[in-house]
Scaffold this motif. Structure first.
Motif, PDB file in Angstrom:
ATOM      1  N   UNK A 192       0.840  -1.192   0.000  1.00  0.00           N
ATOM      2  CA  UNK A 192       0.000   0.000   0.000  1.00  0.00           C
ATOM      3  C   UNK A 192       0.880   1.249   0.000  1.00  0.00           C
ATOM      4  N   UNK A 193       0.360   2.318  -0.534  1.00  0.00           N
ATOM      5  CA  UNK A 193       1.091   3.585  -0.594  1.00  0.00           C
ATOM      6  C   UNK A 193       1.312   4.088   0.837  1.00  0.00           C
ATOM      7  N   UNK A 194       2.577   4.293   1.256  1.00  0.00           N
ATOM      8  CA  UNK A 194       2.854   4.709   2.634  1.00  0.00           C
ATOM      9  C   UNK A 194       2.119   5.974   3.068  1.00  0.00           C
ATOM     10  N   UNK A 195       2.047   6.970   2.215  1.00  0.00           N
ATOM     11  CA  UNK A 195       1.372   8.221   2.588  1.00  0.00           C
ATOM     12  C   UNK A 195      -0.121   7.990   2.832  1.00  0.00           C
ATOM     13  N   UNK A 196      -0.746   7.118   2.052  1.00  0.00           N
ATOM     14  CA  UNK A 196      -2.169   6.826   2.235  1.00  0.00           C
ATOM     15  C   UNK A 196      -2.409   6.060   3.531  1.00  0.00           C
ATOM     16  N   UNK A 197      -1.540   5.110   3.844  1.00  0.00           N
ATOM     17  CA  UNK A 197      -1.686   4.326   5.063  1.00  0.00           C
ATOM     18  C   UNK A 197      -1.442   5.214   6.287  1.00  0.00           C
ATOM     19  N   UNK A 198      -0.413   6.035   6.239  1.00  0.00           N
ATOM     20  CA  UNK A 198      -0.126   6.943   7.348  1.00  0.00           C
ATOM     21  C   UNK A 198      -1.290   7.901   7.576  1.00  0.00           C
ATOM     22  N   UNK A 199      -1.851   8.420   6.503  1.00  0.00           N
ATOM     23  CA  UNK A 199      -2.985   9.339   6.618  1.00  0.00           C
ATOM     24  C   UNK A 199      -4.211   8.627   7.202  1.00  0.00           C
ATOM     25  N   UNK A 200      -4.427   7.380   6.822  1.00  0.00           N
ATOM     26  CA  UNK A 200      -5.566   6.625   7.353  1.00  0.00           C
ATOM     27  C   UNK A 200      -5.412   6.395   8.855  1.00  0.00           C
ATOM     28  N   UNK A 201      -4.216   6.015   9.282  1.00  0.00           N
ATOM     29  CA  UNK A 201      -3.973   5.827  10.709  1.00  0.00           C
ATOM     30  C   UNK A 201      -4.089   7.152  11.451  1.00  0.00           C
ATOM     31  N   UNK A 202      -3.558   8.217  10.892  1.00  0.00           N
ATOM     32  CA  UNK A 202      -3.634   9.531  11.535  1.00  0.00           C
ATOM     33  C   UNK A 202      -5.085   9.963  11.704  1.00  0.00           C
ATOM     34  N   UNK A 203      -5.892   9.745  10.683  1.00  0.00           N
ATOM     35  CA  UNK A 203      -7.294  10.122  10.756  1.00  0.00           C
ATOM     36  C   UNK A 203      -8.043   9.388  11.858  1.00  0.00           C
ATOM     37  N   UNK A 204      -7.629   8.186  12.148  1.00  0.00           N
ATOM     38  CA  UNK A 204      -8.288   7.402  13.186  1.00  0.00           C
ATOM     39  C   UNK A 204      -7.695   7.624  14.575  1.00  0.00           C
ATOM     40  N   UNK A 205      -6.395   7.952  14.640  1.00  0.00           N
ATOM     41  CA  UNK A 205      -5.702   7.990  15.924  1.00  0.00           C
ATOM     42  C   UNK A 205      -5.490   9.377  16.514  1.00  0.00           C
ATOM     43  N   UNK A 206      -5.386  10.381  15.670  1.00  0.00           N
ATOM     44  CA  UNK A 206      -5.098  11.723  16.180  1.00  0.00           C
ATOM     45  C   UNK A 206      -6.380  12.412  16.638  1.00  0.00           C
TER      46      UNK A 206
END
Length: 72
Positions: free
Chosen positions: A23-37
């Motif tokens: 998976x695209x790292x930026x997309x995965x990081x953004x998905x986790x950030x959206x859920x965790x931050x």
């Protein structure tokens, strides 16, 4: 994944990853950030979260993507 982890072991204790799935790292990081931050469904649910990045290069795109969204 986060729903499962939070229900089974509140406070942490699970590993979640993405690299092997290409998976695209930026997309995965953004998905986790959206859920965790702040404002995310799982904000404040976990005592500690560790993102394991196998790529140890200084210029790792995966490392950079996660650092960009979680720095601060």
């Amino acid at each position: 994944m986060l729903n499962f982890a939070s229900a089974r072991n509140p406070g942490g204790g699970y590993c979640l990853g993405c690299a092997v799935f290409r998976n695209e790292p930026a997309e995965v990081a953004a998905a986790f950030a959206g859920a965790l931050l702040a404002g995310g469904r799982f904000a404040g649910w976990f005592d500690r979260i560790v993102f394991a990045v196998l790529d140890r290069r200084e210029d790792s795109p995966t490392r950079a993507a996660f650092a960009e969204v979680f720095a601060g």
